[in-house]
Write an enzyme that holds these catalytic residues in place. Structure first.
Site, PDB file in Angstrom:
ATOM      1  CD  GLU A  38      -1.316   3.904   3.975  1.00 52.85           C
ATOM      2  OE1 GLU A  38      -2.434   4.058   4.492  1.00 52.85           O
ATOM      3  OE2 GLU A  38      -1.120   3.168   2.960  1.00 52.85           O
ATOM      4  CB  ALA A  73     -19.151   9.434 -29.886  1.00 50.67           C
ATOM      5  CB  SER A 128     -21.280   4.893 -36.051  1.00 48.11           C
ATOM      6  OG  SER A 128     -20.669   3.650 -35.781  1.00 48.11           O
ATOM      7  CD  GLU A 186     -16.287   1.944 -25.741  1.00 49.94           C
ATOM      8  OE1 GLU A 186     -16.299   1.830 -26.990  1.00 49.94           O
ATOM      9  OE2 GLU A 186     -15.237   1.929 -25.080  1.00 49.94           O
ATOM     10  CG  ASP A 213     -20.003  -0.640 -34.741  1.00 53.51           C
ATOM     11  OD1 ASP A 213     -20.518  -0.500 -35.863  1.00 53.51           O
ATOM     12  OD2 ASP A 213     -20.255   0.106 -33.775  1.00 53.51           O
ATOM     13  NE  ARG A 245     -12.562   1.029 -25.872  1.00 56.66           N
ATOM     14  CZ  ARG A 245     -12.512   0.736 -27.164  1.00 56.66           C
ATOM     15  NH1 ARG A 245     -11.391   0.244 -27.671  1.00 56.66           N
ATOM     16  NH2 ARG A 245     -13.557   0.940 -27.945  1.00 56.66           N
ATOM     17  CB  CYS A 283      -1.291   0.813   6.266  1.00 61.28           C
ATOM     18  SG  CYS A 283      -0.947   0.022   4.672  1.00 61.28           S
ATOM     19  CG  HIS A 330      -2.017  -1.031   1.079  1.00 58.88           C
ATOM     20  ND1 HIS A 330      -3.022  -1.160   2.021  1.00 58.88           N
ATOM     21  CD2 HIS A 330      -2.279  -1.964   0.128  1.00 58.88           C
ATOM     22  CE1 HIS A 330      -3.849  -2.139   1.656  1.00 58.88           C
ATOM     23  NE2 HIS A 330      -3.408  -2.640   0.512  1.00 58.88           N
ATOM     24  N   GLY A 384     -25.016   1.072 -28.123  1.00 62.28           N
ATOM     25  CA  GLY A 384     -25.829   1.519 -29.228  1.00 62.28           C
ATOM     26  C   GLY A 384     -27.078   2.163 -28.660  1.00 62.28           C
TER      27      GLY A 384
END
Length: 374
Positions: free
Chosen positions: A58, A162, A176, A308, A208, A192, A92, A56, A310
């Site tokens: 710390e 988009a 597209s 993502e 696609d 991603r 920690c 971690h 349609g």
């Protein structure tokens, strides 16, 4: 009077920036940064949580301290409450409590029930001054995926859309690619790499044939999830044939197809069969139950999902109130017709409109990015 000085704020900002370096590598653990400052005001150790299952923040910061005598009277700045339980690493908080430090400054309390104030109590019981809440909103934002996952047991879901200026995601002929410019596409690849998984519907998979991989930036490859209710997607798609096939998850409501895919004898007979994961959910209104699907993904430790979609999948997720955030790219283009980005929400009046909040607007190349929360 504030507990915190300008110097405290400056160090915590640096710790938050350090924590960002772990993005895309530590989930489902949180992003954490830590800076240790000696009693003369000089940083003697810096660290962040670099990889899931590894040390971690710390501990990484302590490992950078060359002279342990300088820990006496030191202040530790950490973006998240030190852990109080043993997981893949020791707690920690207990490690810090054994040191001659004078103070620990914390941005956010850890919402994990295994911690949730216990780390701070361990430090206080050791006689260490603990001040919490410095830059808490910034720390909460930093770990919005983790906080949501711990609180709900479900992944943080972001819709990425988009569209053109007039609200279309595809032309009449279904084309597209590419509505947005290279900078926007690079941003999506960055996302991603930072989310645990990327999710699409079967229509997008067929039309696609996307790879859903990280190519335009450096980063880890996410798990790839496709909603295939009838379980009939062609196995020639990239999702089932490329080098990341084992990272592909298929969600279906077809019980017979699922039974066959899980049959160990079939796997023996066809060792070249699907190497990924198939999840079975119930059928709801003729489609796979998305609510159940996200719950199952959460149980598998998937803390964040970038969708993502349609038009159909986007509509379903919004109507069922399953999204937490929207990332909307608007390209300076007009189509005048085609496939709408969002349609059929069942909203009849302006009073019923969904109001998003905490909206920000930025320019990404020629495109405009609107980020907002549901």
């Amino acid at each position: 009077m504030s507990l915190f000085t300008a110097e405290d704020t400056s160090w915590m900002k640096k710790a938050l920036k350090l924590a960002e370096k772990g993005r895309g590598h530590v989930s489902p653990n949180p992003l954490v940064g830590c800076i240790i400052v000696d009693d003369s005001g000089k940083a003697i150790g810096r660290g962040y949580h670099e990889r899931f299952g590894q040390a971690h923040a710390e501990i990484n910061a302590l490992d950078k301290v060359k002279n342990r005598d300088r820990l006496k009277g030191a202040t530790v700045y950490v973006t998240l409450e030190p852990c109080a339980h043993t997981g893949k690493t020791p707690p920690c908080a207990a490690e810090l409590a054994r040191l001659p430090i004078a103070r620990v400054v914390i941005a956010q309390k850890d919402p994990n029930p295994k911690v949730d104030g216990k780390g701070m109590q361990i430090l206080r019981d050791a006689g260490i001054l603990v001040d919490a809440g410095l830059l808490r909103p910034e720390a909460m934002k930093l770990n919005e995926h983790f906080n949501h996952f711990i609180r709900t047991g479900r992944p943080f879901v972001t819709l990425k859309i988009a569209q053109t200026l007039d609200g279309y995601i595809a032309a009449h002929d279904g084309s597209s690619q590419w509505i947005t410019g290279e900078e926007a596409r690079r941003r999506v690849h960055q996302w991603r790499s930072e989310y645990d998984a990327v999710l699409i519907g079967r229509n997008t998979a067929v039309n696609d044939n996307p790879r859903l991989t990280v190519r335009h930036v450096e980063g880890r490859q996410p798990r790839r999830i496709v909603i295939d209710g009838p379980h009939t997607l062609p196995r020639s798609l990239h999702l089932f044939t490329d080098q990341y096939e084992a990272k592909t998850y298929v969600i279906t409501h077809n019980k017979e197809a699922y039974r066959k895919s899980a049959d160990p004898m079939l796997n023996i007979l066809d060792p070249k069969g699907f190497q990924g994961v198939t999840l079975l959910v119930e059928k709801k209104n003729g489609h796979s139950d998305l609510n159940q699907a996200f719950s199952e993904l959460g149980r598998m430790g998937i803390a964040s999902v970038l969708v993502e979609p349609g038009s159909d999948l986007g509509r379903a997720i919004i109507r069922e109130r399953l999204a937490d955030k929207l990332e909307l790219f608007i390209a300076p283009k007009l189509l005048g017709g085609g496939t709408r980005s969002v349609n059929g929400l069942g909203i009849e009046t302006i009073q019923q409109a969904l109001e998003l909040h905490d909206t920000t607007v930025s320019q990404v190349g020629p495109d405009t990015l609107i980020s907002a929360y549901f």
